[in-house]
Write a protein that holds these residues in place. Structure first.
Motif, mmCIF file in Angstrom:
data_model
loop_
_atom_site.group_PDB
_atom_site.id
_atom_site.type_symbol
_atom_site.label_atom_id
_atom_site.label_comp_id
_atom_site.label_asym_id
_atom_site.label_seq_id
_atom_site.Cartn_x
_atom_site.Cartn_y
_atom_site.Cartn_z
ATOM 1 N N GLN A 23 47.136 -15.991 8.767
ATOM 2 C CA GLN A 23 48.296 -15.114 8.751
ATOM 3 C C GLN A 23 47.962 -13.763 9.393
ATOM 4 O OE1 GLN A 23 49.633 -13.655 4.930
ATOM 5 N NE2 GLN A 23 51.761 -13.632 5.577
ATOM 6 N N ALA A 24 46.802 -13.221 9.085
ATOM 7 C CA ALA A 24 46.401 -11.933 9.652
ATOM 8 C C ALA A 24 46.258 -12.032 11.162
ATOM 9 C CB ALA A 24 45.093 -11.476 9.026
ATOM 10 N N ILE A 25 45.678 -13.129 11.647
ATOM 11 C CA ILE A 25 45.501 -13.331 13.092
ATOM 12 C C ILE A 25 46.846 -13.486 13.775
ATOM 13 C CG2 ILE A 25 44.648 -14.971 14.805
ATOM 14 C CD1 ILE A 25 42.258 -15.471 12.959
ATOM 15 N N ARG A 26 47.742 -14.230 13.137
ATOM 16 C CA ARG A 26 49.056 -14.442 13.736
ATOM 17 C C ARG A 26 49.828 -13.130 13.847
ATOM 18 N NH1 ARG A 26 54.369 -17.279 11.094
ATOM 19 N NH2 ARG A 26 55.652 -17.209 12.977
ATOM 20 N N SER A 275 50.877 -10.229 -5.104
ATOM 21 C CA SER A 275 49.660 -10.387 -4.314
ATOM 22 C C SER A 275 49.997 -10.741 -2.869
ATOM 23 C CB SER A 275 48.774 -11.472 -4.927
ATOM 24 O OG SER A 275 47.651 -11.717 -4.124
ATOM 25 N N SER A 276 50.953 -11.661 -2.714
ATOM 26 C CA SER A 276 51.360 -12.081 -1.372
ATOM 27 C C SER A 276 51.985 -10.922 -0.602
ATOM 28 C CB SER A 276 52.348 -13.242 -1.476
ATOM 29 O OG SER A 276 52.830 -13.605 -0.202
ATOM 30 N N ALA A 277 52.865 -10.166 -1.270
ATOM 31 C CA ALA A 277 53.506 -9.029 -0.623
ATOM 32 C C ALA A 277 52.473 -7.968 -0.243
ATOM 33 C CB ALA A 277 54.561 -8.427 -1.550
ATOM 34 N N GLY A 278 51.535 -7.721 -1.145
ATOM 35 C CA GLY A 278 50.500 -6.725 -0.869
ATOM 36 C C GLY A 278 49.640 -7.109 0.321
ATOM 37 N N PHE A 279 49.308 -8.402 0.422
ATOM 38 C CA PHE A 279 48.486 -8.847 1.545
ATOM 39 C C PHE A 279 49.269 -8.758 2.858
ATOM 40 C CE2 PHE A 279 46.763 -12.102 4.402
ATOM 41 C CZ PHE A 279 45.455 -11.666 4.475
ATOM 42 N N PHE A 280 50.557 -9.082 2.801
ATOM 43 C CA PHE A 280 51.376 -9.007 4.007
ATOM 44 C C PHE A 280 51.445 -7.560 4.513
ATOM 45 C CE2 PHE A 280 55.484 -8.883 6.299
ATOM 46 C CZ PHE A 280 55.238 -9.881 7.224
ATOM 47 N N ILE A 281 51.648 -6.622 3.615
ATOM 48 C CA ILE A 281 51.679 -5.204 3.989
ATOM 49 C C ILE A 281 50.319 -4.778 4.558
ATOM 50 C CG2 ILE A 281 51.883 -2.859 3.078
ATOM 51 C CD1 ILE A 281 53.959 -3.963 1.085
ATOM 52 N N LYS A 282 49.248 -5.297 3.962
ATOM 53 C CA LYS A 282 47.904 -4.987 4.450
ATOM 54 C C LYS A 282 47.708 -5.517 5.872
ATOM 55 C CE LYS A 282 43.004 -5.681 3.332
ATOM 56 N NZ LYS A 282 42.050 -6.310 2.394
ATOM 57 N N CYS A 283 48.254 -6.707 6.150
ATOM 58 C CA CYS A 283 48.158 -7.283 7.497
ATOM 59 C C CYS A 283 48.880 -6.412 8.520
ATOM 60 C CB CYS A 283 48.744 -8.693 7.509
ATOM 61 S SG CYS A 283 47.732 -9.937 6.687
ATOM 62 N N LEU A 284 50.038 -5.893 8.134
ATOM 63 C CA LEU A 284 50.785 -5.021 9.041
ATOM 64 C C LEU A 284 49.994 -3.751 9.342
ATOM 65 C CD1 LEU A 284 54.418 -5.278 7.599
ATOM 66 C CD2 LEU A 284 53.435 -6.508 9.550
ATOM 67 N N GLU A 285 49.367 -3.197 8.322
ATOM 68 C CA GLU A 285 48.573 -1.985 8.525
ATOM 69 C C GLU A 285 47.338 -2.279 9.373
ATOM 70 O OE1 GLU A 285 47.402 1.731 8.770
ATOM 71 O OE2 GLU A 285 49.331 1.055 7.969
ATOM 72 N N GLN A 286 46.745 -3.453 9.152
ATOM 73 C CA GLN A 286 45.585 -3.842 9.954
ATOM 74 C C GLN A 286 45.983 -4.040 11.411
ATOM 75 O OE1 GLN A 286 43.696 -7.480 8.688
ATOM 76 N NE2 GLN A 286 41.733 -6.872 9.545
ATOM 77 N N ARG A 287 47.155 -4.623 11.620
ATOM 78 C CA ARG A 287 47.672 -4.782 12.983
ATOM 79 C C ARG A 287 47.828 -3.427 13.642
ATOM 80 N NH1 ARG A 287 52.678 -4.608 15.591
ATOM 81 N NH2 ARG A 287 53.047 -6.257 17.148
ATOM 82 N N ARG A 288 48.387 -2.491 12.923
ATOM 83 C CA ARG A 288 48.597 -1.141 13.437
ATOM 84 C C ARG A 288 47.260 -0.498 13.809
ATOM 85 N NH1 ARG A 288 48.288 4.009 11.866
ATOM 86 N NH2 ARG A 288 49.933 5.470 12.444
ATOM 87 N N SER A 289 46.273 -0.601 12.911
ATOM 88 C CA SER A 289 44.978 0.014 13.128
ATOM 89 C C SER A 289 44.256 -0.593 14.330
ATOM 90 C CB SER A 289 44.120 -0.148 11.868
ATOM 91 O OG SER A 289 42.817 0.332 12.082
ATOM 92 N N THR A 290 44.274 -1.924 14.425
ATOM 93 C CA THR A 290 43.593 -2.597 15.531
ATOM 94 C C THR A 290 44.257 -2.270 16.860
ATOM 95 O OG1 THR A 290 42.989 -4.415 14.049
ATOM 96 C CG2 THR A 290 42.863 -4.838 16.417
ATOM 97 N N LEU A 291 45.577 -2.300 16.885
ATOM 98 C CA LEU A 291 46.304 -1.981 18.112
ATOM 99 C C LEU A 291 45.998 -0.556 18.575
ATOM 100 C CD1 LEU A 291 48.358 -2.639 20.298
ATOM 101 C CD2 LEU A 291 50.190 -2.087 18.686
ATOM 102 N N LEU A 292 45.932 0.364 17.630
ATOM 103 C CA LEU A 292 45.641 1.761 17.967
ATOM 104 C C LEU A 292 44.240 1.894 18.553
ATOM 105 C CD1 LEU A 292 46.619 4.675 17.918
ATOM 106 C CD2 LEU A 292 45.756 4.866 15.595
ATOM 107 N N ARG A 293 43.261 1.231 17.940
ATOM 108 C CA ARG A 293 41.884 1.304 18.436
ATOM 109 C C ARG A 293 41.776 0.720 19.846
ATOM 110 N NH1 ARG A 293 37.903 -1.693 15.142
ATOM 111 N NH2 ARG A 293 36.367 -0.500 16.343
#
Length: 427
Positions: A23-26, A275-293
């Motif tokens: 899910q995080a990769i997608r 837990s599912s909602a929290g992980f989904f929000i975390k994935c969005l933030e990780q996407r944001r961070s990776t894209l910015l870097r």
């Protein structure tokens, strides 16, 4: 020495792709439009997720809603039907034939049926079909209802108040020679001066071979940039465009229920959803961070482009360069850049644009394909219109500067730039 079967233990490293990792990769790989579709699906599936409006839409002054308005162009069929409605004194039988013809025009405005087919389909006289076609030919855009290119160009010429007298003959009998700019041959065949032929060809080149195409029903394409690159003195500031990011949170009421509700089954269900909602929000933030870097690293590598613009060209840059710079895998960079756009001082560019392919040069560095294209464009803009450079001449010029490039590659790049051949550029 003997051989045979046996058993032995061996340790190997293998990454297990869990559902959450997939899910995080997608999510990282999704474009903005795809991400919002995925968010909508999650909101429907998980009642604990809440969504605000797109971030920054009401407060971000750089966001102009007019840039995202849809086109409301009428279709060719609507445009022609309106003209038919307001054209008086057309008998009903003829009007019906015209409507049938309008319904059988292709996307370029050409009539796909012959008059014989129309006569058979509608059980009408040939004379009626010819009269209907003549009326259709009088409608705008000029050339609509033509059955071939020659008829289309002739109809457009006849609609003009004046035109070179040899134009109809050129269109009727010498269209291939016109397309290949055979001035000497046409001058001899028509028994007119070369200048007269050139003027007639210029008139023909100004006609539209696809008169119906401008009425194609389409939505104006628009892009919400994921990244904003802004100049700040001598430096560039890279940020994520908040308008492209979903703003999600966990419903506070359900979150409290997950702790306080007495039913064990209900409590377990809510905790899983939290837990599912929290992980989904975390994935969005990780996407944001990776894209910015990734975006910041790309800007650092292509800083000359951002300072000077497209004229400066791009440095050859591959995924591994950014991956090594950030200590991540190439696939991470590839997923972060896929389908994402950057708003820059020079316009909006797809992130993939900055990973230019390179061609080998005789000198120590490599010259990117984008640089070569700009060199080709520059030389063509500076050429003598009466003696335009051929693709071979352009290749030889570039080779003289140390860039190994074939005539065929020059032709390919020229076509990608939307520039015609030397024959078509000759003035």
């Amino acid at each position: 020495m003997s051989s045979g079967y046996g058993m032995r233990q061996q340790q190997t490293a293998k990454m297990h792709m869990t559902p959450r990792l997939r899910q995080a990769i997608r999510i990282l790989q999704l474009s903005t439009a795809e991400l919002w579709e995925h968010v909508r699906e999650e909101l429907q599936d998980n009642p604990l997720l809440e969504s605000g409006a797109m971030r920054g839409y009401s407060h971000d002054q750089s966001y102009d809603p007019l840039l995202h308005a849809q086109s409301r162009n009428s279709t060719l069929e609507t445009h022609l039907t309106e003209q038919l409605t307001f054209t008086p004194d057309i008998p009903d039988p003829i009007r019906k034939i015209i409507l049938y013809m309008i319904g059988n025009l292709d996307s370029n405005g050409y009539l796909e049926l012959s008059l014989g087919e129309i006569v058979n389909d509608l059980a009408v006289d040939l004379e009626q079909a010819e009269r209907a076609l003549a009326i259709l030919h009088s409608f705008e855009p000029a050339g609509v209802g033509a059955r071939n290119l020659r008829e289309c160009l002739l109809l457009q010429t006849e609609a003009l108040p004046q035109y070179p007298r040899i134009v109809p003959l050129l269109i009727t009998n010498y269209l291939e020679d016109v397309a290949n700019y055979r001035i000497h041959k046409l001058s001899a065949a028509m028994k007119v001066s070369q200048e007269a032929v050139k003027q007639a060809i210029e008139h023909i080149q100004g006609l539209n071979p696809r008169p119906g195409a401008i009425y194609q029903p389409a939505v104006t394409p628009y892009v919400i940039p994921d990244v904003i690159v802004a100049k700040d003195g001598e430096h560039f500031v890279v940020s994520i465009h908040e308008a492209a990011l979903p703003r999600l949170s966990i419903n506070a009421h359900y979150q409290r229920m997950a702790k306080e509700i007495e039913s064990k089954e209900a409590r377990q269900f809510l905790r899983e959803r939290v837990s599912s909602a929290g992980f989904f929000i975390k994935c969005l933030e990780q996407r944001r961070s990776t894209l910015l870097r990734v975006a910041r690293a790309m800007v650092e590598e292509q800083v000359e482009f951002f300072r000077e613009g497209p004229a400066a060209g791009l440095k050859p840059m591959i995924l591994r360069q950014i991956a090594d710079k950030l200590s991540v895998h190439e696939s991470t960079v590839s997923r972060a850049a896929a389908g994402k756009y950057a708003q820059t001082p020079w316009g909006i560019f797809e992130l993939a644009f900055f990973f230019s392919s390179g061609i080998h040069s005789d000198i120590e560095h490599r010259v990117s394909a984008e640089n070569v294209k700009q060199s080709i464009r520059k030389r063509i803009l500076q050429e003598d219109g009466s003696k335009p450079y051929s693709d071979r001449q352009l290749a030889e010029m570039l080779q003289g500067e140390g860039t190994r490039i074939s005539r065929r590659t020059v032709a390919k790049y020229r076509e990608e730039l939307g520039i015609g051949s030397s024959v078509k550029r000759k003035r």
